[in-house]
Scaffold this motif. Structure first.
Motif, PDB file in Angstrom:
ATOM      1  N   SER A 122     -15.829  -7.360  11.393  1.00  0.00           N
ATOM      2  CA  SER A 122     -14.650  -7.098  10.965  1.00  0.00           C
ATOM      3  C   SER A 122     -14.667  -5.951  10.030  1.00  0.00           C
ATOM      4  CB  SER A 122     -13.969  -8.299  10.223  1.00  0.00           C
ATOM      5  OG  SER A 122     -12.915  -7.926   9.586  1.00  0.00           O
ATOM      6  N   LEU A 123     -15.718  -6.044   9.003  1.00  0.00           N
ATOM      7  CA  LEU A 123     -15.911  -4.900   7.745  1.00  0.00           C
ATOM      8  C   LEU A 123     -16.198  -3.455   8.899  1.00  0.00           C
ATOM      9  CD1 LEU A 123     -15.949  -3.948   5.175  1.00  0.00           C
ATOM     10  CD2 LEU A 123     -18.418  -4.713   5.103  1.00  0.00           C
ATOM     11  N   GLN A 124     -17.130  -3.741   9.916  1.00  0.00           N
ATOM     12  CA  GLN A 124     -17.381  -2.308  10.376  1.00  0.00           C
ATOM     13  C   GLN A 124     -16.053  -1.618  11.243  1.00  0.00           C
ATOM     14  OE1 GLN A 124     -19.965  -0.518  10.676  1.00  0.00           O
ATOM     15  NE2 GLN A 124     -21.272  -2.071   9.733  1.00  0.00           N
ATOM     16  N   LYS A 125     -15.186  -2.773  11.723  1.00  0.00           N
ATOM     17  CA  LYS A 125     -13.926  -2.240  12.197  1.00  0.00           C
ATOM     18  C   LYS A 125     -12.992  -1.576  11.311  1.00  0.00           C
ATOM     19  CE  LYS A 125     -13.586  -5.633  15.866  1.00  0.00           C
ATOM     20  NZ  LYS A 125     -12.928  -6.753  16.348  1.00  0.00           N
ATOM     21  N   VAL A 126     -12.983  -2.042  10.218  1.00  0.00           N
ATOM     22  CA  VAL A 126     -12.170  -1.630   9.183  1.00  0.00           C
ATOM     23  C   VAL A 126     -12.775  -0.185   8.715  1.00  0.00           C
ATOM     24  CG1 VAL A 126     -11.419  -1.877   6.600  1.00  0.00           C
ATOM     25  CG2 VAL A 126     -11.345  -3.956   8.108  1.00  0.00           C
ATOM     26  N   LEU A 127     -14.106  -0.133   8.323  1.00  0.00           N
ATOM     27  CA  LEU A 127     -14.683   1.120   7.855  1.00  0.00           C
ATOM     28  C   LEU A 127     -14.288   2.236   9.295  1.00  0.00           C
ATOM     29  CD1 LEU A 127     -17.970  -0.256   6.538  1.00  0.00           C
ATOM     30  CD2 LEU A 127     -16.133   0.834   5.174  1.00  0.00           C
ATOM     31  N   GLN A 128     -14.580   1.982  10.445  1.00  0.00           N
ATOM     32  CA  GLN A 128     -13.966   2.736  11.389  1.00  0.00           C
ATOM     33  C   GLN A 128     -12.550   3.247  11.479  1.00  0.00           C
ATOM     34  OE1 GLN A 128     -15.205   0.866  15.205  1.00  0.00           O
ATOM     35  NE2 GLN A 128     -17.374   1.168  14.794  1.00  0.00           N
ATOM     36  N   GLN A 129     -11.922   2.328  11.030  1.00  0.00           N
ATOM     37  CA  GLN A 129     -10.415   2.777  10.693  1.00  0.00           C
ATOM     38  C   GLN A 129     -10.216   3.715   9.653  1.00  0.00           C
ATOM     39  OE1 GLN A 129      -8.381  -1.046  10.408  1.00  0.00           O
ATOM     40  NE2 GLN A 129      -8.300  -1.367  12.646  1.00  0.00           N
ATOM     41  N   VAL A 130     -10.985   3.223   8.527  1.00  0.00           N
ATOM     42  CA  VAL A 130     -11.054   4.255   7.121  1.00  0.00           C
ATOM     43  C   VAL A 130     -11.296   5.542   7.690  1.00  0.00           C
ATOM     44  CG1 VAL A 130     -12.092   4.755   4.970  1.00  0.00           C
ATOM     45  CG2 VAL A 130     -11.005   2.220   5.657  1.00  0.00           C
ATOM     46  N   THR A 176     -11.310   6.944  10.829  1.00  0.00           N
ATOM     47  CA  THR A 176     -10.237   7.657  11.446  1.00  0.00           C
ATOM     48  C   THR A 176      -9.006   7.968  10.755  1.00  0.00           C
ATOM     49  OG1 THR A 176     -10.865   6.147  13.239  1.00  0.00           O
ATOM     50  CG2 THR A 176      -8.882   7.108  13.567  1.00  0.00           C
ATOM     51  N   LEU A 177      -8.707   7.207   9.807  1.00  0.00           N
ATOM     52  CA  LEU A 177      -7.516   7.715   9.018  1.00  0.00           C
ATOM     53  C   LEU A 177      -7.679   8.879   7.990  1.00  0.00           C
ATOM     54  CD1 LEU A 177      -6.304   4.322   7.774  1.00  0.00           C
ATOM     55  CD2 LEU A 177      -5.105   5.777   9.333  1.00  0.00           C
ATOM     56  N   GLU A 178      -9.333   8.910   7.653  1.00  0.00           N
ATOM     57  CA  GLU A 178      -9.439  10.189   6.941  1.00  0.00           C
ATOM     58  C   GLU A 178      -9.710  11.329   7.644  1.00  0.00           C
ATOM     59  OE1 GLU A 178     -13.124   9.210   5.137  1.00  0.00           O
ATOM     60  OE2 GLU A 178     -12.355   8.266   3.408  1.00  0.00           O
ATOM     61  N   GLN A 179      -9.837  11.205   8.886  1.00  0.00           N
ATOM     62  CA  GLN A 179      -9.878  12.399   9.901  1.00  0.00           C
ATOM     63  C   GLN A 179      -8.282  12.896  10.016  1.00  0.00           C
ATOM     64  OE1 GLN A 179     -12.469  10.851  13.194  1.00  0.00           O
ATOM     65  NE2 GLN A 179     -14.123  11.488  12.192  1.00  0.00           N
ATOM     66  N   HIS A 189      -6.654  16.385   9.250  1.00  0.00           N
ATOM     67  CA  HIS A 189      -5.932  17.145  10.337  1.00  0.00           C
ATOM     68  C   HIS A 189      -4.201  17.556   9.905  1.00  0.00           C
ATOM     69  CE1 HIS A 189      -4.684  18.586  14.126  1.00  0.00           C
ATOM     70  NE2 HIS A 189      -3.705  17.653  14.224  1.00  0.00           N
ATOM     71  N   LEU A 190      -3.755  16.072   9.404  1.00  0.00           N
ATOM     72  CA  LEU A 190      -2.568  16.603   8.872  1.00  0.00           C
ATOM     73  C   LEU A 190      -2.208  17.502   7.794  1.00  0.00           C
ATOM     74  CD1 LEU A 190      -1.035  12.795   9.369  1.00  0.00           C
ATOM     75  CD2 LEU A 190      -0.500  14.999  10.567  1.00  0.00           C
ATOM     76  N   GLN A 191      -3.153  17.481   6.854  1.00  0.00           N
ATOM     77  CA  GLN A 191      -3.212  18.518   5.741  1.00  0.00           C
ATOM     78  C   GLN A 191      -3.548  19.824   6.371  1.00  0.00           C
ATOM     79  OE1 GLN A 191      -6.221  16.928   3.305  1.00  0.00           O
ATOM     80  NE2 GLN A 191      -4.733  15.634   1.888  1.00  0.00           N
ATOM     81  N   GLN A 192      -4.238  19.973   7.285  1.00  0.00           N
ATOM     82  CA  GLN A 192      -4.378  21.427   7.882  1.00  0.00           C
ATOM     83  C   GLN A 192      -3.076  21.990   8.311  1.00  0.00           C
ATOM     84  OE1 GLN A 192      -8.007  20.975  10.189  1.00  0.00           O
ATOM     85  NE2 GLN A 192      -9.450  20.918   8.470  1.00  0.00           N
ATOM     86  N   THR A 193      -2.699  20.740   9.176  1.00  0.00           N
ATOM     87  CA  THR A 193      -1.241  21.254   9.883  1.00  0.00           C
ATOM     88  C   THR A 193      -0.172  21.659   8.759  1.00  0.00           C
ATOM     89  OG1 THR A 193      -1.675  19.719  11.355  1.00  0.00           O
ATOM     90  CG2 THR A 193       0.419  20.459  11.673  1.00  0.00           C
ATOM     91  N   LEU A 194       0.113  20.952   7.730  1.00  0.00           N
ATOM     92  CA  LEU A 194       0.743  20.999   6.818  1.00  0.00           C
ATOM     93  C   LEU A 194       0.652  22.513   6.090  1.00  0.00           C
ATOM     94  CD1 LEU A 194       1.378  17.882   4.732  1.00  0.00           C
ATOM     95  CD2 LEU A 194       3.218  19.357   5.847  1.00  0.00           C
ATOM     96  N   LYS A 195      -0.730  22.884   5.985  1.00  0.00           N
ATOM     97  CA  LYS A 195      -1.037  24.003   5.241  1.00  0.00           C
ATOM     98  C   LYS A 195      -0.540  25.266   6.207  1.00  0.00           C
ATOM     99  CE  LYS A 195      -4.751  26.511   3.239  1.00  0.00           C
ATOM    100  NZ  LYS A 195      -6.393  26.186   2.524  1.00  0.00           N
ATOM    101  N   GLN A 196      -0.833  25.108   7.467  1.00  0.00           N
ATOM    102  CA  GLN A 196      -0.533  26.031   8.635  1.00  0.00           C
ATOM    103  C   GLN A 196       1.147  26.415   8.281  1.00  0.00           C
ATOM    104  OE1 GLN A 196      -2.212  24.812  12.060  1.00  0.00           O
ATOM    105  NE2 GLN A 196      -4.351  25.661  11.531  1.00  0.00           N
ATOM    106  N   GLY A 197       1.626  24.992   8.520  1.00  0.00           N
ATOM    107  CA  GLY A 197       3.234  25.125   8.476  1.00  0.00           C
ATOM    108  C   GLY A 197       3.661  26.009   7.392  1.00  0.00           C
TER     109      GLY A 197
END
Length: 144
Positions: free
Chosen positions: A99-107, A109-112, A116-124
């Motif tokens: 369960s902890l491994q799944k949560v760490l993978q989700q973290v 994924t969310l950080e990535q 990506h969203l911060q880069q998109t905002l900067k480009q926008g």
């Protein structure tokens, strides 16, 4: 003593209460400091808690650390500790680790996705600034 009309008594009490409530709305309460949050660390439920220190350490200036997956890792039991576990504790430990491994993978994924969203905002924002400059060029200059 003459009898008072109950409607008058209720009206007077309501006026007093409304006046007090209105006064409370305009009084500034003293600001409360935000509650201090203590960080929660990952520990094994099967290990004994670490001993508490009695002597305080000197304060150090640390650089801000952003939580990353490399900083967060699943706690591991030693082979000796694993051997001491009963089969039900072992299955519970394995389930918690998965369960902890799944949560760490989700973290991760969310950080990535956040990066990506911060880069998109900067480009926008950059595109928006370019378009604003073009719009300003197209606007007629006011005549004196």
């Amino acid at each position: 003593m003459p009898n008072k009309d109950p409607i008058t008594v209720v009206g007077i009490l309501a006026t007093i209460m409304l006046g007090a409530g209105g006064a409370m709305l305009y009084l500034n309460p003293t600001p409360q400091p935000p509650p201090v949050q203590t960080p929660v660390g990952f520990t094994s439920p099967f290990k004994a808690p670490p001993p508490t220190r009695v002597t305080p350490e000197p304060a150090k200036e640390a650089a801000p650390v952003s939580p990353t997956v490399s900083a967060l890792s699943a706690p591991a039991l030693t082979p000796d500790e694993l051997a001491k576990l009963t089969p039900s504790e072992r299955s519970h430990y394995d389930a918690i680790r998965q369960s902890l491994q799944k949560v760490l993978q989700q973290v991760q994924t969310l950080e990535q996705e956040n990066t990506h969203l911060q880069q998109t905002l900067k480009q926008g924002d950059e595109t928006n600034q370019v378009l604003d400059a073009e719009i300003n060029k197209l606007r007629p200059t006011p005549a004196p």
